[in-house]
Design a protein around this motif. Structure first.
Motif, PDB file in Angstrom:
ATOM      1  N   ALA A 592       0.846  -1.200   0.000  1.00 27.67           N
ATOM      2  CA  ALA A 592       0.000   0.000   0.000  1.00 27.67           C
ATOM      3  C   ALA A 592       0.877   1.243   0.000  1.00 27.67           C
ATOM      4  O   ALA A 592       0.667   2.167  -0.790  1.00 27.67           O
ATOM      5  CB  ALA A 592      -0.925  -0.001   1.209  1.00 27.67           C
ATOM      6  N   ALA A 603       1.441   8.154   1.037  1.00 28.47           N
ATOM      7  CA  ALA A 603       0.944   8.025  -0.333  1.00 28.47           C
ATOM      8  C   ALA A 603       1.088   9.340  -1.086  1.00 28.47           C
ATOM      9  O   ALA A 603       1.457   9.361  -2.275  1.00 28.47           O
ATOM     10  CB  ALA A 603      -0.519   7.576  -0.314  1.00 28.47           C
ATOM     11  N   GLU A 801      -1.581   2.882  -3.061  1.00 24.70           N
ATOM     12  CA  GLU A 801      -2.306   4.102  -2.707  1.00 24.70           C
ATOM     13  C   GLU A 801      -1.809   5.287  -3.535  1.00 24.70           C
ATOM     14  O   GLU A 801      -2.597   6.103  -4.031  1.00 24.70           O
ATOM     15  CB  GLU A 801      -2.154   4.389  -1.215  1.00 24.70           C
ATOM     16  CG  GLU A 801      -2.810   3.354  -0.318  1.00 24.70           C
ATOM     17  CD  GLU A 801      -4.279   3.165  -0.648  1.00 24.70           C
ATOM     18  OE1 GLU A 801      -5.024   4.166  -0.589  1.00 24.70           O
ATOM     19  OE2 GLU A 801      -4.683   2.033  -0.977  1.00 24.70           O
TER      20      GLU A 801
END
Length: 946
Positions: A592, A603, A801
């Motif tokens: 992620a 992110a 992400e």
């Protein structure tokens, strides 16, 4: 209290008594008993209550056809609901409780419902509970519905093992016909699987006995089993073959006490169905009273368990089979009257009173059988054993597509030859005599020479018995679901004259016994009230499973963490060393973000660094499906909305795959590697379904010898380099100049450090990007080289992400997130193929329906708003007038490069609303947003070439 145990006889171990309870009362049986035989021996008559009227119900049958004795069983602290007492082996300490009764079957407070039966005919629930509001009645109805109770603490062990097998010949049923078929095939050297639901082979021979080839049948059965196993076959008892599926696949449940059940998937070259036949009931007033039983079941319990069903027994029939039942009961000491509806009958067995041309018209008694009316005469009996003929067990034949015909001589629906990929032998084919069964089984198994000879070779004579429309009283057709002859008449009177409509209107045949004792009766009853023949009336459809199979058996180890285990990247350990944080994306465990700290902030930083310098991410989860052969181009064209056959080798093109309804199923890039070789890229979560769509089209529409489909996803590791520094980074990793020089949507197959390398200039971020694929075992080497070169350009590893932010900035679609179950390609702005392609492709016709041409369809657009990112799933609503949903937000992020929120949404007539403002309604609050094009960053596409 009528059933009783003989002082000797049966296959039970009288030296091993077993204590158990039923509805709180203590009982005792013996090792080798079933729960049903032990309760019958105790004289207990009321074992359950009927589904609708809560009438008392007793034991009817001896196996899976049992409609009444449905029991919740607690064994070793584990409660299993809705088991048939006939199929539960007795064990010490077993606790059994009746279902659909409160507090017990003997004293059920809901029995009062039977007093209201005049007001509760078939279909009353469809008419009564519609007013004033179904929702008012639903909670109460749901509380009363159902049979047994689930135990929330029951966590079945994950010990059921899935097994796969192949057989030259699969024989279903180990009665006389099945044994003869297996023996003949094994003697010819064939690998035979002989599958039997009962705990021992032999079928009806186990309780009827018989001599075959001059010896007791047991010698014949033992020799058959030895012959089968010596030829490489297998004999399986306690195994229910429950489903027949396409392409010769059969599913079976093998019960292995204490060792973990097995679920078998068997593929067989040939199949012989020798599953026997079920005895039908007779139709007379009060034919559902406890004490009314199948005649064959009476002989079954007497021979195998030493239990007589009653002391004063009436055997009612119109065929030869029950004569042996009557004789055996009389020999055991019961007072037996045999009422045969035929005028011409065999001689009465010794000790049996025979009434020729006599029909039973009524059973008398309030809670159980106390007498019977036969041709106006009152008979003092405590048990009625019925035989209304025989129904071949053809469920699996029909599941395989087979059709049935009525055999008038045998009064049975028998398989129509050639309509299913199996042979049928023995009683399942209407051959009810022992010698006839052996003959048919021998032929079905490919036997040459004479079939095994039986000492008693006569077939059974059968006279058809039908419900009498003029008869009085309540005649029960479906014992479990409380369907009477009057219900059938009412259904026909109200226009439900099709058997499928009758089934659904009355629930006839829809109980857990799947109408084993009710279906033929229902057909005969409907035929009688509509003045048609049984053939004209038709038959219902049999579907798997043939018998109830526990979910844990089918699931096997696929439960808990193993129910849908995530797929893992080959380079997972290396990503963990880089500090990856993991999540499940489309069934794959993927990074992620990387590093410690707030995930949203990480992110944002990764996305910004990828835009400013370069980013690397692992794209190995993307589907890679090779389509190869002379017909490859035609197959890929048919399965894609965008034509792919015009691609030159070494080029790629983006497109969609549609379902037959024209809805976008997946999107991706197709690479043409050679004239006869394509690589179809699929979304990580759609790889399996895309492969199946290609394979289905290949088999149904194209010559399978001209094109082949292979999922090679697991064979390749794919790493993607994206961003303005991507070219410099791959050169620093030692990737060839020819790869770095690739133009957009071009593909190259080359080598790197002696390893095959496939490079594609495609982009999911809108920036300059390279997808680099090497064989999976060499992925670590490629990752190490790229990681070593990233510092020189300031690149970083990015997780999913950050990648979602980058693709949303460009307005790139994520199918399943930015589409819903009705999104078509024109809703995403892709109208060209629909307007220009004239050839056939999957989903084409659906794109020209009135629904597809609606001007107010939801279309993909972008949204601009102030403040925080818009909530995903929030509804777009008008700013004025009545609030209604115009669509919803599908993706939403803060854009680090733009410094503001961005969002994608499906909005009604979205392209016509560009520039307009709408409300975004979420959790009672409304914000403003302006509808803009989906692409919010670099709409000219200047960054993709670096």
């Amino acid at each position: 209290m009528s059933g009783w145990r003989l002082p000797s006889g049966g296959a039970i171990d009288r030296a091993r008594p077993l204590g158990f309870t039923f509805d709180g009362r203590q009982f005792e049986g013996f090792a080798g008993d079933t729960l049903a035989s032990a309760l019958l021996a105790s004289g207990t008559r009321i074992l359950g209550r009927s589904f609708k009227y809560h009438r008392p119900r007793g034991l009817w049958g001896m196996g899976g056809e049992e409609p009444n004795a449905i029991i919740d069983v607690t064994d070793a602290g584990v409660t299993t609901p809705n088991l048939r007492a006939t199929l539960v082996p007795l064990r010490a300490g077993l606790e059994a409780r009746s279902v659909n009764a409160s507090p017990t079957a003997e004293r059920d407070c809901w029995a009062v419902l039977d007093l209201l039966h005049r007001f509760l005919p078939a279909g009353f629930y469809y008419k009564t509970f519609m007013a004033p509001d179904w929702m008012r009645w639903e909670p109460s109805i749901r509380r009363m519905a159902g049979l047994g109770r689930l135990d929330p603490g029951n966590r079945p062990p994950a010990d059921a093992v899935p097994m796969n097998a192949r057989a030259d010949l699969l024989v279903i049923g180990a009665g006389p016909a099945g044994l003869a078929a297996a023996r003949a095939a094994a003697r010819n050297g064939r690998a035979v699987w002989l599958v039997e639901e009962a705990p021992a082979i032999g079928g009806a021979l186990r309780w009827r006995g018989g001599a075959i080839e001059g010896a007791d049948w047991e010698a014949f059965a033992a020799d058959t089993a030895q012959t089968v196993e010596a030829a490489g076959g297998r004999v399986m008892t306690d195994t229910t073959l429950w489903g027949a599926f396409d392409h010769g696949l059969y599913a079976a449940w093998e019960r292995r006490a204490g060792r973990g059940d097995r679920h078998w998937r068997i593929r067989a070259g040939e199949v012989v169905l020798a599953a026997g036949a079920l005895e039908r009931p007779l139709w007379f007033a009060n034919n559902d009273l406890p004490g009314v039983m199948s005649a064959e079941a009476g002989l079954h319990y007497l021979s195998l368990y030493g239990v007589a069903a009653g002391r004063r027994v009436l055997v009612a029939c119109a065929n030869d089979a029950p004569y042996a039942v009557a004789g055996a009961l009389a020999e055991a000491g019961a007072q037996v009257t045999l009422a045969d509806a035929r005028a011409d009958t065999p001689e009465a067995p010794e000790g049996v009173r025979l009434l020729r041309g006599a029909r039973i018209s009524r059973a008398r008694g309030t809670r159980e059988v106390g007498a019977a009316d036969v041709d106006g005469a009152h008979l003092d009996v405590d048990t009625i054993l019925c035989s209304g003929g025989w129904t071949p067990t053809v469920h699996l034949f029909c599941q395989a597509g087979g059709k049935l015909d009525l055999d008038a001589r045998r009064d049975a629906l028998v398989p129509r030859p050639g309509t299913a990929p199996m042979q049928v032998a023995g009683a399942a084919n209407g051959a009810f005599g022992l010698q006839a069964a052996l003959d048919e089984g021998h032929r079905a198994g490919g036997g040459t020479g004479p079939a095994p000879r039986a000492a008693a070779a006569a077939d059974w004579a059968v006279m058809p018995m039908r419900p009498d429309p003029a008869s009085g009283g309540r005649q029960w057709i479906d014992l479990q679901n409380d369907v009477t002859f009057k219900d059938v008449k009412l259904a026909a009177q109200e226009g439900f004259r099709s058997v499928e409509h009758l089934k659904r209107y009355t629930t006839l045949g829809m109980a857990t016994d799947q109408g084993r004792t009710a279906n033929f009766a229902g057909l005969a009853a409907l035929a009688a009230v509509t003045g048609r023949s049984v053939e004209e009336t038709g038959t219902t459809t049999y579907r798997p499973p043939f018998a109830p199979v526990p979910f844990p058996v089918i699931a096997g180890p696929r439960r808990g963490e193993l129910f849908n285990p995530p797929r893992r990247l080959p380079l997972e350990p290396a990503h963990r060393d880089l500090g990856a944080r993991w999540r499940d994306y489309g069934g794959w465990l993927r990074p992620a973000t990387y590093g410690e700290g707030d995930e949203a902030a990480l992110a944002q930083a990764e996305a910004l660094e990828a835009r400013q310098a370069a980013g690397l991410y692992d794209a190995s989860s993307l589907g890679k499906i090779e389509v190869i052969g002379p017909g490859a181009a035609a197959l890929v064209d048919f399965c894609n909305y965008v034509r792919m056959s015009t691609l030159e080798p070494g080029r790629a093109r983006y497109g969609f795959m549609l379902s037959e309804s024209g809805v976008v199923h997946d999107d991706g890039v197709v690479l043409r590697l050679a004239e006869d070789r394509f690589l179809v890229s699929a979304s990580s979560s759609h790889t399996a379904s895309v492969r199946l769509m290609l394979e289905e089209a290949r088999q149904d529409r194209f010559d399978p010898r001209q094109v082949f489909v292979h999922d090679v996803t697991a064979h390749w590791t794919t790493l993607t380099v994206t961003g303005p520094g991507a070219r410099e980074l791959i050169l620093g990793a030692g990737i060839a100049e020819e790869v770095a020089a690739l133009r957009f949507m071009r593909v190259a197959e080359t080598a790197w450090r002696g390893v095959p390398l496939r490079a594609a200039r495609v982009s999911f971020t809108g920036d300059l990007s390279y997808e680099l694929s090497v064989p999976a075992r060499h992925g670590g080497m490629l990752m190490q080289a790229l990681d070593g070169a990233r510092a020189a350009v300031g690149a970083c590893w990015i997780g999913l992400e950050a990648l979602m932010i980058l693709r949303a900035e460009k307005g790139f679609v994520l199918v399943g997130k930015d589409t819903d179950g009705v999104t078509m390609p024109q809703d995403l702005g892709w109208t060209g193929p629909r307007e220009k392609r004239t050839d056939e492709y999957l989903g084409r016709r659906a794109l020209f329906t009135p629904e597809a041409r609606r001007a107010d369809r939801r279309q993909l657009v972008g949204l601009e708003a102030e403040g925080e990112a818009l909530p995903v799933g929030a509804h777009a609503v008008p700013l004025e007038g009545q609030r209604r949903s115009l669509g919803f937000v599908t993706s939403s992020h803060m854009s680090p490069v733009l410094g503001r929120p961005i969002a994608l949404a499906l909005v009604e007539a979205g392209n016509d609303r560009l520039g307009q403002e709408v409300g975004i309604f979420h959790l009672g609050e409304t914000r403003r947003a302006r509808i803009v094009p989906a692409c919010s960053y670099d709409p000219e596409g200047t960054r993709r070439d670096g």
